[in-house]
Design an enzyme around this catalytic site. Structure first.
Site, PDB file in Angstrom:
ATOM      1  N   CYS A  17      23.702 -23.731  -0.519  1.00  0.00           N
ATOM      2  CA  CYS A  17      24.564 -24.899  -0.791  1.00  0.00           C
ATOM      3  C   CYS A  17      23.771 -26.189  -1.002  1.00  0.00           C
ATOM      4  CB  CYS A  17      25.582 -25.079   0.338  1.00  0.00           C
ATOM      5  SG  CYS A  17      24.883 -25.740   1.863  1.00  0.00           S
ATOM      6  N   HIS A  52      16.959 -19.048  22.574  1.00  0.00           N
ATOM      7  CA  HIS A  52      16.645 -20.366  22.020  1.00  0.00           C
ATOM      8  C   HIS A  52      16.327 -20.314  20.535  1.00  0.00           C
ATOM      9  CE1 HIS A  52      15.487 -22.062  26.276  1.00  0.00           C
ATOM     10  NE2 HIS A  52      16.723 -21.636  26.200  1.00  0.00           N
ATOM     11  N   ASP A  97      -0.811 -12.972  36.911  1.00  0.00           N
ATOM     12  CA  ASP A  97      -0.856 -13.084  35.464  1.00  0.00           C
ATOM     13  C   ASP A  97      -0.046 -11.958  34.803  1.00  0.00           C
ATOM     14  OD1 ASP A  97      -1.642 -13.219  32.776  1.00  0.00           O
ATOM     15  OD2 ASP A  97      -3.620 -13.997  33.331  1.00  0.00           O
ATOM     16  N   CYS A 131      18.855 -25.890   1.710  1.00  0.00           N
ATOM     17  CA  CYS A 131      19.504 -24.578   1.778  1.00  0.00           C
ATOM     18  C   CYS A 131      19.507 -23.918   0.396  1.00  0.00           C
ATOM     19  CB  CYS A 131      20.932 -24.771   2.274  1.00  0.00           C
ATOM     20  SG  CYS A 131      21.971 -23.302   2.119  1.00  0.00           S
TER      21      CYS A 131
HETATM   22 ZN    ZN Z   1      23.958 -24.039   3.095  1.00  0.00          ZN
END
Ligand code: ZN
Length: 252
Positions: free
Chosen positions: A158, A124, A238, A155
């Protein structure tokens, strides 16, 4: 902790004899580090609307997406979480007995407790990173967020809005991680499931693949697993007690 001496010994024998053993971890491994389970009764999704974290919302309004995200982040990760005895036990087992950890957790605590990045498969993603969907640029989340003067964080390559490097609602699991996890499950001699209720697909399919191949499946989780999985060994206890007990027995 209940007494499991005989069964822990059998599990330890299987782990010692296995050529490739794989751990599969879920939220239950992180709750003792103070990280709330996102699902469940007092889960974060009881207080926050999950639709706020859908990929569509990020794409259409990244600034307000990030505003909500930073709120949740401050709450869920208020105190810098530290690895707990369950992480440490897996790290000890990684030293010769467990080849890789496949995790549903996004907190990076397996790496923090000493397992090299290459041996952790993150199904994930990881909240400690941000990613640019446009160009693939990745960076440390804290550094990126702290260095910005307005939302959303941009970013460094970019200039596009960056996304947390986690799987958002409406997004698929990363193909490469899922493929790697499936491969590990196919090759493993023992799959040790810890702190996962095995209810979230497609992650939950990993132990089933292992089961089909005759792999020994060991589950350590407080709540019983659903009937779709029939592990060889199941400890409803646990993880911070059971995993250290298993590691001790393996190292004995
Ligand atoms: Zn980028």
């Amino acid at each position: 902790m209940k007494t499991y001496t005989g069964r822990i010994r059998e599990v330890a024998d299987e782990i010692r004899e296995g050529d490739l053993n794989v751990a599969f971890t879920g939220a239950g491994v992180s709750t003792s580090s103070g990280i709330p389970d996102f699902r469940g009764e007092d889960g974060l999704w009881e207080r926050y609307d999950p639709t706020a974290f859908m990929i569509e919302r990020f794409r259409s309004d990244p600034a307000s997406f990030w505003e909500t995200l930073l709120e949740v982040r401050d709450e869920a990760f208020a105190e810098d979480p530290e690895p707990n005895p369950a992480h440490d036990a897996l790290t000890r087992l990684h030293d010769g007995h467990i080849g890789a950890v496949v995790t549903q957790n996004v907190d990076g605590l397996h790496q923090e407790s000493g397992i090299p990045e290459d041996d952790v498969v993150e199904l994930h993603g990881n909240v400690e990173r941000v990613v640019c969907e446009a160009c693939g640029w990745r960076a440390d989340a804290d550094e990126t967020v702290e260095g910005m003067d307005k939302l959303p964080p941009a970013c460094g390559s970019c200039g596009d809005a960056v996304k947390p490097d986690t799987v958002l609602f409406g997004e698929r699991l990363p193909e490469d991680a899922l493929g790697k996890a499936r491969q590990l499950a196919e090759k493993a001699d023992v799959v040790l499931v810890a702190g996962s209720s095995l209810t979230v697909e497609p992650a939950a399919s990993i132990p089933r693949i292992a089961e089909r191949n005759g792999t020994t499946v060991v589950v350590v989780n407080f709540d019983p697993t659903p009937p779709s999985v029939s592990p060889d060994y199941e400890f409803n206890d646990d993880v911070t007690d059971l995993l250290p007990a298993i590691a001790d027995e393996v190292m004995r």
